[in-house]
Scaffold this active site. Structure first.
Site, mmCIF file in Angstrom:
data_model
loop_
_atom_site.group_PDB
_atom_site.id
_atom_site.type_symbol
_atom_site.label_atom_id
_atom_site.label_comp_id
_atom_site.label_asym_id
_atom_site.label_seq_id
_atom_site.Cartn_x
_atom_site.Cartn_y
_atom_site.Cartn_z
ATOM 1 N N TYR A 95 0.847 -1.193 0.000
ATOM 2 C CA TYR A 95 0.000 0.000 0.000
ATOM 3 C C TYR A 95 0.880 1.238 0.000
ATOM 4 O O TYR A 95 2.050 1.208 0.410
ATOM 5 C CB TYR A 95 -0.918 0.033 1.230
ATOM 6 C CG TYR A 95 -0.175 -0.114 2.546
ATOM 7 C CD1 TYR A 95 0.365 0.991 3.196
ATOM 8 C CD2 TYR A 95 -0.007 -1.369 3.121
ATOM 9 C CE1 TYR A 95 1.054 0.852 4.380
ATOM 10 C CE2 TYR A 95 0.692 -1.516 4.309
ATOM 11 C CZ TYR A 95 1.226 -0.393 4.953
ATOM 12 O OH TYR A 95 1.923 -0.537 6.114
ATOM 13 N N SER A 99 5.940 1.258 16.467
ATOM 14 C CA SER A 99 5.916 0.303 15.360
ATOM 15 C C SER A 99 4.984 0.730 14.245
ATOM 16 O O SER A 99 4.889 0.048 13.221
ATOM 17 C CB SER A 99 5.512 -1.087 15.868
ATOM 18 O OG SER A 99 4.260 -1.041 16.522
ATOM 19 N N GLY A 100 4.300 1.847 14.421
ATOM 20 C CA GLY A 100 3.479 2.389 13.351
ATOM 21 C C GLY A 100 2.003 2.166 13.507
ATOM 22 O O GLY A 100 1.257 2.316 12.542
ATOM 23 N N HIS A 147 -7.135 5.420 13.059
ATOM 24 C CA HIS A 147 -7.283 6.349 11.939
ATOM 25 C C HIS A 147 -8.522 6.023 11.110
ATOM 26 O O HIS A 147 -9.177 4.980 11.280
ATOM 27 C CB HIS A 147 -6.032 6.343 11.051
ATOM 28 C CG HIS A 147 -5.747 5.040 10.365
ATOM 29 N ND1 HIS A 147 -6.541 4.517 9.368
ATOM 30 C CD2 HIS A 147 -4.732 4.148 10.522
ATOM 31 C CE1 HIS A 147 -6.041 3.384 8.926
ATOM 32 N NE2 HIS A 147 -4.940 3.122 9.622
ATOM 33 N N CYS A 174 -3.128 -1.416 12.376
ATOM 34 C CA CYS A 174 -3.773 -0.212 12.905
ATOM 35 C C CYS A 174 -5.208 -0.503 13.337
ATOM 36 O O CYS A 174 -5.789 -1.541 13.009
ATOM 37 C CB CYS A 174 -3.757 0.891 11.852
ATOM 38 S SG CYS A 174 -2.103 1.565 11.530
ATOM 39 N N ASN A 179 -8.819 0.629 12.722
ATOM 40 C CA ASN A 179 -9.541 1.329 11.674
ATOM 41 C C ASN A 179 -10.938 1.731 12.141
ATOM 42 O O ASN A 179 -11.666 0.923 12.722
ATOM 43 C CB ASN A 179 -9.660 0.451 10.429
ATOM 44 C CG ASN A 179 -8.323 0.241 9.746
ATOM 45 O OD1 ASN A 179 -7.299 0.756 10.197
ATOM 46 N ND2 ASN A 179 -8.328 -0.509 8.653
#
Length: 530
Positions: free
Chosen positions: A326, A339-340, A344, A362, A364
């Protein structure tokens, strides 16, 4: 300090230091008494017949004194021992002081050698002045001085601190002190702890932990009380770190703890429960990390927020053109792990939010819910991720302060009463930057423990085209929230707010002295996933 040396029955000064006879001692033709016999107290001794011969006698007396390091010496090592010895005279006193504060250097006199030696530690880049007084035959007495400079430190060590002064933080935010040079020994680490003072408006137990040789954290035994005002002060000057490194400067900050924002993300039920001061205000469907890229369990901190982040899978080793690749501009990003991991907006998987985990790690949300959470959040808020297969990672700033229980030992700290209220900096609400989807007023708080579902957005995923982009923060210390963070305007509360039912509680920690060496944090990464 002044050290009196030897036994001198009487001391009569024959000079005022400018080559002139001392008051009450006119020139004469008398002879000095025999050595070891002080002059009669009824008549001051006179060993010379003129001003010149007196000055010469005093100069000879002072010439018998040897001082090391010599007058004017520079770049002297810190191991230098200051010595003062009088070969043909009697030392009466020695005093060594540093400039500009006049603090004395400790030392002692050895009568067997007739030598004064320093026993205190010298400081780098410092001027020392040696003052001494000697006496000789015939009652002669004279004072002398010399000075020298020590070498500068091989390394100057400074420190920075977060939170920065005047901001409002969440109930989980630790105080993070980062040093410009590793503090690698237990002695140096303990020495600097004694130089810090923590003051609170309502003192609660707290402690320190070295997460690496350059990073020191302070946190309370459980989450901060809402409204707590906190101040940290520290003085690094003259701190001997070892290996030629010395501390320099001060460390200072003062901040306020805002409302208690604790959210729980349940990876099994695919729900996110958001609380404000213990009251549930939202219960949202989410999608978290798929089996191949599971979200990390643990009590996460909000590290920072960005209205748009470019998330590129190549930064974590996934080719962009691969099936799992992506490269997207992702909006309304609340950063919760090095770690990101972010909470969001994810308009591309709204249809499975609440039923399936499909992200790369993440959390979502629908765009409207993500914007609401973005505006609700501040640095230091808590996002508990539970019931996942991936344990928290030590060294990740999102989870390392609150996720390891007894595995992380916190050294008890002395906490004092804060005497000066903390002044908050004004905050300004700014509009989102161009290109960020805006969904109007954010969602209102739920009127019941479970909010009504918000219509899902069917907007397509944003194209990765021009727009302000930024890589997520990877620095060790958390950054403050953007200026759009809600300002804390209410009067500080005086009690802590419990977490809602079902939220994993952070048990109070009993602090004990550390028994293991601090380890450096593991490497951090860029954002892995939308």
């Amino acid at each position: 300090m002044v050290v009196a040396l030897g036994a001198v029955a009487a001391v009569a000064s024959l000079s005022n230091g400018q080559g002139q006879p001392a008051a009450g001692h006119p020139p004469g033709t008398g002879h000095p008494p025999a050595t070891g016999h002080p002059p009669a107290t009824s008549q001051p001794a006179a060993s010379t017949t003129s001003t010149t011969t007196r000055a010469q006698a005093l100069a000879r007396l002072l010439s018998d004194v040897s001082v090391a390091p010599p007058d004017g010496a520079r770049h002297q090592p810190l191991s230098t021992v200051v010595t003062v010895r009088a070969s043909g005279a009697q030392l009466v006193s020695v005093r060594v002081t540093r400039s500009p504060d006049g603090v004395p250097l400790a030392g002692g006199y050895d009568p067997s050698t007739g030598t004064w030696r320093s026993i205190g530690h010298l400081l780098p880049a410092t001027t020392y002045t040696v003052h001494y007084r000697v006496s000789g035959a015939g009652g002669l007495s004279a004072q002398g001085s010399s000075s020298f400079e020590t070498a500068p430190p091989a390394e100057v060590v400074t420190a920075t601190v977060f939170p920065t002064p005047g901001i409002s933080v969440g109930v989980g935010q630790p105080i993070v002190v980062r040093f410009s040079h590793p503090v690698g020994t237990y002695a140096a680490q303990q020495a600097v702890l004694s130089r810090f003072q923590v003051a609170m408006s309502k003192p609660v137990p707290g402690g320190w932990h070295w997460f690496s040789p350059v990073e020191l954290h302070f946190r309370p035994s459980s989450y901060w009380p809402v409204g707590e005002q906190v101040q940290l002060t520290g003085d690094l000057d003259h701190w001997d770190i070892g290996g030629g490194a010395w501390g320099e400067g001060t460390v200072s900050t003062a901040f306020v703890v805002g409302d208690s924002h604790i959210s729980t993300v349940n990876l099994l039920t695919h729900r996110m429960v958001v609380t404000d001061n213990g009251q549930v205000i939202y219960d949202w469907p989410i999608s978290a990390g798929r089996a191949q890229y599971p979200s990390m369990d643990g009590a996460h901190l909000v590290l920072d927020r960005e209205s748009v982040v470019r998330m590129d899978s190549a930064t974590v080793g996934i080719p962009v053109n691969s099936p799992n690749g992506y490269d997207e501009l992702v909006y309304w990003d609340v950063h919760i792990a090095d770690s990101g991991e972010y909470v969001h907006a994810a308009p591309w998987d709204v249809s499975v939010q609440g039923s399936e985990n499909v992200s790369h790690g993440c959390i979502n949300l629908s765009p409207a819910r993500a914007e609401t959470f973005f505006r609700f959040s501040r640095v230091g808020d808590i996002v508990n991720v539970v019931n996942g297969p991936r344990p928290p990672v030590m060294g990740d700033h999102g989870v390392m302060d609150w996720s390891f229980g007894p595995a992380v030992t916190w050294s008890p700290a002395k906490v004092v009463q804060l005497t000066t209220p903390v002044a908050l900096l004004p905050t300004t609400s700014l509009p989102p930057p161009p290109g960020v989807p805006y969904y109007g007023p954010t969602l209102p708080p739920a009127s019941t423990s479970t909010s009504a579902p918000t219509p899902a957005s069917t907007a397509p995923a944003p194209a990765p085209t021009p727009a302000p982009t930024s890589a997520p923060a990877t620095t060790a210390a958390p950054a403050p929230a953007p200026t759009s963070a809600p300002a804390t305007t209410s009067a500080p509360a005086t009690t802590s707010v419990p977490a809602p039912a079902g939220t994993p509680a952070v048990s109070a920690t009993t602090f004990a002295p550390a028994t293991t060496r601090a380890q450096p944090p593991s490497p951090s990464h860029l954002a892995p996933a939308p």
